[in-house]
Design a protein around this motif. Structure first.
Motif, PDB file in Angstrom:
ATOM      1  N   ALA A   1       0.827  -1.206   0.000  1.00  0.00           N
ATOM      2  CA  ALA A   1       0.000   0.000   0.000  1.00  0.00           C
ATOM      3  C   ALA A   1       0.864   1.261   0.000  1.00  0.00           C
ATOM      4  CB  ALA A   1      -0.930  -0.005   1.204  1.00  0.00           C
ATOM      5  N   SER A   2       1.975   1.232   0.748  1.00  0.00           N
ATOM      6  CA  SER A   2       2.847   2.407   0.799  1.00  0.00           C
ATOM      7  C   SER A   2       3.509   2.676  -0.544  1.00  0.00           C
ATOM      8  CB  SER A   2       3.918   2.226   1.873  1.00  0.00           C
ATOM      9  OG  SER A   2       4.882   1.276   1.479  1.00  0.00           O
ATOM     10  N   ALA A   3       3.601   1.631  -1.386  1.00  0.00           N
ATOM     11  CA  ALA A   3       4.160   1.799  -2.723  1.00  0.00           C
ATOM     12  C   ALA A   3       3.088   2.193  -3.733  1.00  0.00           C
ATOM     13  CB  ALA A   3       4.833   0.500  -3.169  1.00  0.00           C
ATOM     14  N   GLY A   4       1.849   2.414  -3.246  1.00  0.00           N
ATOM     15  CA  GLY A   4       0.756   2.786  -4.127  1.00  0.00           C
ATOM     16  C   GLY A   4       0.343   1.665  -5.057  1.00  0.00           C
ATOM     17  N   ALA A   5       0.452   0.414  -4.561  1.00  0.00           N
ATOM     18  CA  ALA A   5       0.188  -0.746  -5.403  1.00  0.00           C
ATOM     19  C   ALA A   5      -0.761  -1.712  -4.690  1.00  0.00           C
ATOM     20  CB  ALA A   5       1.499  -1.441  -5.745  1.00  0.00           C
ATOM     21  N   THR A   6      -1.023  -2.839  -5.327  1.00  0.00           N
ATOM     22  CA  THR A   6      -1.816  -3.923  -4.746  1.00  0.00           C
ATOM     23  C   THR A   6      -1.022  -5.215  -4.858  1.00  0.00           C
ATOM     24  OG1 THR A   6      -2.896  -4.660  -6.799  1.00  0.00           O
ATOM     25  CG2 THR A   6      -3.876  -2.768  -5.638  1.00  0.00           C
ATOM     26  N   LEU A   7      -1.545  -6.289  -4.301  1.00  0.00           N
ATOM     27  CA  LEU A   7      -0.867  -7.580  -4.375  1.00  0.00           C
ATOM     28  C   LEU A   7      -0.684  -8.040  -5.821  1.00  0.00           C
ATOM     29  CD1 LEU A   7      -2.502  -9.570  -1.422  1.00  0.00           C
ATOM     30  CD2 LEU A   7      -0.350  -8.289  -1.440  1.00  0.00           C
ATOM     31  N   LEU A   8      -1.544  -7.563  -6.713  1.00  0.00           N
ATOM     32  CA  LEU A   8      -1.432  -7.936  -8.119  1.00  0.00           C
ATOM     33  C   LEU A   8      -0.201  -7.326  -8.780  1.00  0.00           C
ATOM     34  CD1 LEU A   8      -5.158  -7.628  -9.241  1.00  0.00           C
ATOM     35  CD2 LEU A   8      -3.893  -9.716  -8.661  1.00  0.00           C
ATOM     36  N   ASP A   9       0.416  -6.335  -8.126  1.00  0.00           N
ATOM     37  CA  ASP A   9       1.613  -5.703  -8.664  1.00  0.00           C
ATOM     38  C   ASP A   9       2.900  -6.383  -8.209  1.00  0.00           C
ATOM     39  OD1 ASP A   9       0.424  -3.486 -10.119  1.00  0.00           O
ATOM     40  OD2 ASP A   9      -0.212  -2.751  -8.155  1.00  0.00           O
ATOM     41  N   VAL A  10       2.786  -7.451  -7.444  1.00  0.00           N
ATOM     42  CA  VAL A  10       3.976  -8.153  -6.947  1.00  0.00           C
ATOM     43  C   VAL A  10       4.438  -9.169  -7.981  1.00  0.00           C
ATOM     44  CG1 VAL A  10       4.930  -9.608  -5.118  1.00  0.00           C
ATOM     45  CG2 VAL A  10       3.253  -7.840  -4.545  1.00  0.00           C
ATOM     46  N   ALA A  11       5.668  -9.003  -8.470  1.00  0.00           N
ATOM     47  CA  ALA A  11       6.219  -9.898  -9.492  1.00  0.00           C
ATOM     48  C   ALA A  11       6.858 -11.129  -8.881  1.00  0.00           C
ATOM     49  CB  ALA A  11       7.249  -9.152 -10.324  1.00  0.00           C
ATOM     50  N   ALA A  12       7.474 -10.974  -7.708  1.00  0.00           N
ATOM     51  CA  ALA A  12       8.178 -12.100  -7.096  1.00  0.00           C
ATOM     52  C   ALA A  12       8.239 -11.900  -5.597  1.00  0.00           C
ATOM     53  CB  ALA A  12       9.586 -12.231  -7.664  1.00  0.00           C
ATOM     54  N   VAL A  13       8.256 -13.016  -4.864  1.00  0.00           N
ATOM     55  CA  VAL A  13       8.468 -12.988  -3.423  1.00  0.00           C
ATOM     56  C   VAL A  13       9.597 -13.958  -3.110  1.00  0.00           C
ATOM     57  CG1 VAL A  13       6.630 -14.694  -3.097  1.00  0.00           C
ATOM     58  CG2 VAL A  13       7.454 -13.384  -1.139  1.00  0.00           C
ATOM     59  N   VAL A  14      10.523 -13.505  -2.265  1.00  0.00           N
ATOM     60  CA  VAL A  14      11.660 -14.324  -1.847  1.00  0.00           C
ATOM     61  C   VAL A  14      11.592 -14.428  -0.333  1.00  0.00           C
ATOM     62  CG1 VAL A  14      14.147 -14.654  -1.991  1.00  0.00           C
ATOM     63  CG2 VAL A  14      12.970 -13.299  -3.740  1.00  0.00           C
ATOM     64  N   ALA A  15      11.557 -15.672   0.195  1.00  0.00           N
ATOM     65  CA  ALA A  15      11.305 -15.850   1.623  1.00  0.00           C
ATOM     66  C   ALA A  15      12.265 -16.845   2.252  1.00  0.00           C
ATOM     67  CB  ALA A  15       9.864 -16.316   1.841  1.00  0.00           C
ATOM     68  N   ASN A  16      12.399 -16.736   3.564  1.00  0.00           N
ATOM     69  CA  ASN A  16      13.208 -17.677   4.329  1.00  0.00           C
ATOM     70  C   ASN A  16      12.605 -17.864   5.711  1.00  0.00           C
ATOM     71  OD1 ASN A  16      15.766 -17.784   6.484  1.00  0.00           O
ATOM     72  ND2 ASN A  16      15.907 -19.225   4.787  1.00  0.00           N
ATOM     73  N   ASN A  17      12.674 -19.080   6.209  1.00  0.00           N
ATOM     74  CA  ASN A  17      12.340 -19.410   7.594  1.00  0.00           C
ATOM     75  C   ASN A  17      13.408 -20.385   8.044  1.00  0.00           C
ATOM     76  OD1 ASN A  17      11.242 -20.199  10.063  1.00  0.00           O
ATOM     77  ND2 ASN A  17       9.842 -21.657   9.121  1.00  0.00           N
ATOM     78  N   HIS A  18      14.327 -19.933   8.901  1.00  0.00           N
ATOM     79  CA  HIS A  18      15.479 -20.780   9.187  1.00  0.00           C
ATOM     80  C   HIS A  18      15.145 -21.970  10.070  1.00  0.00           C
ATOM     81  CE1 HIS A  18      16.586 -19.701  13.421  1.00  0.00           C
ATOM     82  NE2 HIS A  18      15.862 -18.641  13.155  1.00  0.00           N
ATOM     83  N   HIS A  19      13.948 -21.999  10.651  1.00  0.00           N
ATOM     84  CA  HIS A  19      13.557 -23.164  11.447  1.00  0.00           C
ATOM     85  C   HIS A  19      13.281 -24.376  10.575  1.00  0.00           C
ATOM     86  CE1 HIS A  19      11.992 -20.453  14.969  1.00  0.00           C
ATOM     87  NE2 HIS A  19      13.281 -20.368  14.775  1.00  0.00           N
ATOM     88  N   ALA A  20      12.517 -24.186   9.519  1.00  0.00           N
ATOM     89  CA  ALA A  20      12.072 -25.301   8.689  1.00  0.00           C
ATOM     90  C   ALA A  20      11.611 -24.767   7.345  1.00  0.00           C
ATOM     91  CB  ALA A  20      10.936 -26.047   9.387  1.00  0.00           C
ATOM     92  N   PRO A  21      11.547 -25.632   6.326  1.00  0.00           N
ATOM     93  CA  PRO A  21      11.073 -25.201   5.007  1.00  0.00           C
ATOM     94  C   PRO A  21       9.657 -24.646   5.059  1.00  0.00           C
ATOM     95  CG  PRO A  21      12.150 -27.331   4.866  1.00  0.00           C
ATOM     96  CD  PRO A  21      12.025 -27.024   6.325  1.00  0.00           C
ATOM     97  N   ILE A  22       9.394 -23.644   4.244  1.00  0.00           N
ATOM     98  CA  ILE A  22       8.113 -22.945   4.273  1.00  0.00           C
ATOM     99  C   ILE A  22       6.995 -23.739   3.621  1.00  0.00           C
ATOM    100  CG2 ILE A  22       6.903 -20.898   3.394  1.00  0.00           C
ATOM    101  CD1 ILE A  22       9.537 -19.369   3.706  1.00  0.00           C
TER     102      ILE A  22
END
Length: 300
Positions: free
Chosen positions: A79-100
């Motif tokens: 929202a702060s970028a003036g966009a919506t979830l449809l404007d997201v091209a990629a997400v990169v994530a990590n959870n060091h406890h276990a695979p997501i």
């Protein structure tokens, strides 16, 4: 530290461009530290790499080191970028406890249980799961730390040393790239997290020195070292390229209680956590111990 870490996770669209390049619209890249302590999110402009939003979950909940889902952070950042979830091209994530991927597959069942709290239910929010994003990438833990250092370094080449006592499991870092089954025997669905990026995909990994409990699939990253250099791509855009040169593995100890076993890890990160547990009564205050350590001579 968590924000710097996740800034680097999102910045990998340029740091590891051969793997994570975002070449088509939409126009945002989201980096996430999900489900572990110090949950955080960063939103980048996919074309320029400019940071549009970066925050830790504790800033919203006012709970120090707060962990869990990132839905509220992602919603606020987009929202702060003036966009919506449809404007997201990629997400990169990590959870060091276990695979997501296996964890998120179980979320619906957990949320339906009679004792599920608001936090568990909130993890089903689209802003947390981001199911419609074209590219969803999960990345190994020490690689994320190395990317943080190399992406923000003020020089073109160097050595990055990561001393985090609890990094990625060897079975995940190597096995998931090779298509092997994870230790918890929960299948990874290509439709959930189709891309997994770890050291095993980087140039030089086969020649990387492996030390410690390297023969055990249950071992975790303890210390890692990477060389990085800057290359100029077509159009003059500069990228940082990482090459792993050393990795030391530590065997997992008893998991009777998280705070009871983490600071028994064989590594410098575990040592800081053990000292923190004695000084402050909390293993997760290891950052305070690290921050105070340089002052010892002056105080002595």
């Amino acid at each position: 530290a968590a924000q710097t870490h996740m800034l680097a996770v999102a910045t990998l669209s340029s740091t590891l461009s051969s793997v994570l390049a975002v070449t088509t619209p939409p126009r945002l890249v989201v980096g996430l530290n999900k489900y572990s302590h110090d949950a955080a999110a960063t939103v980048l402009d996919a074309n320029s790499g400019r940071v549009r939003y970066s925050a830790a979950r504790e800033r919203l909940t006012r709970k120090k080191h707060d962990g869990g889902g990132c839905g509220a952070l992602v919603a606020a950042g987009v929202a702060s970028a003036g966009a919506t979830l449809l404007d997201v091209a990629a997400v990169v994530a990590n959870n060091h406890h276990a695979p997501i991927a296996p964890l998120e597959r179980r979320l619906a069942a957990w949320a339906e249980s009679s004792n599920a709290g608001d936090e568990m239910i909130s993890r089903l929010d689209a802003a947390n799961l981001l199911p419609e994003v074209p590219r969803r990438i999960e990345m190994s833990h020490h690689l994320a730390h190395a990317a943080a250092a190399s992406a923000t370094a003020p020089f073109d080449s160097g050595l990055v040393v990561v001393m985090d006592g609890m990094g990625e499991r060897r079975s995940d870092l190597v096995g998931r790239v090779a298509g092997a089954a994870p230790l918890d025997r929960v299948d990874y669905s290509a439709a959930e997290w189709p891309e997994y990026v770890s050291d095993a995909l980087l140039p030089g990994y086969d020649a990387c020195v492996q030390a410690g409990a390297a023969a055990s699939d249950a071992a975790r990253e303890s210390e890692s070292a990477y060389l990085f250099e800057t290359v100029v791509a077509r159009g003059g855009r500069r990228h940082r390229v990482l090459r792993p040169v050393y990795k030391r593995w530590a065997a997992e100890t008893s998991q009777l209680g998280f705070s009871d076993w983490y600071h028994d890890f064989d590594g410098l990160g575990g040592v800081y956590s053990r000292v923190a547990a004695h000084v402050f009564g909390d293993w997760n205050t290891c950052g305070k111990v690290m921050g105070l350590a340089p002052w010892v001579r002056g105080w002595g």
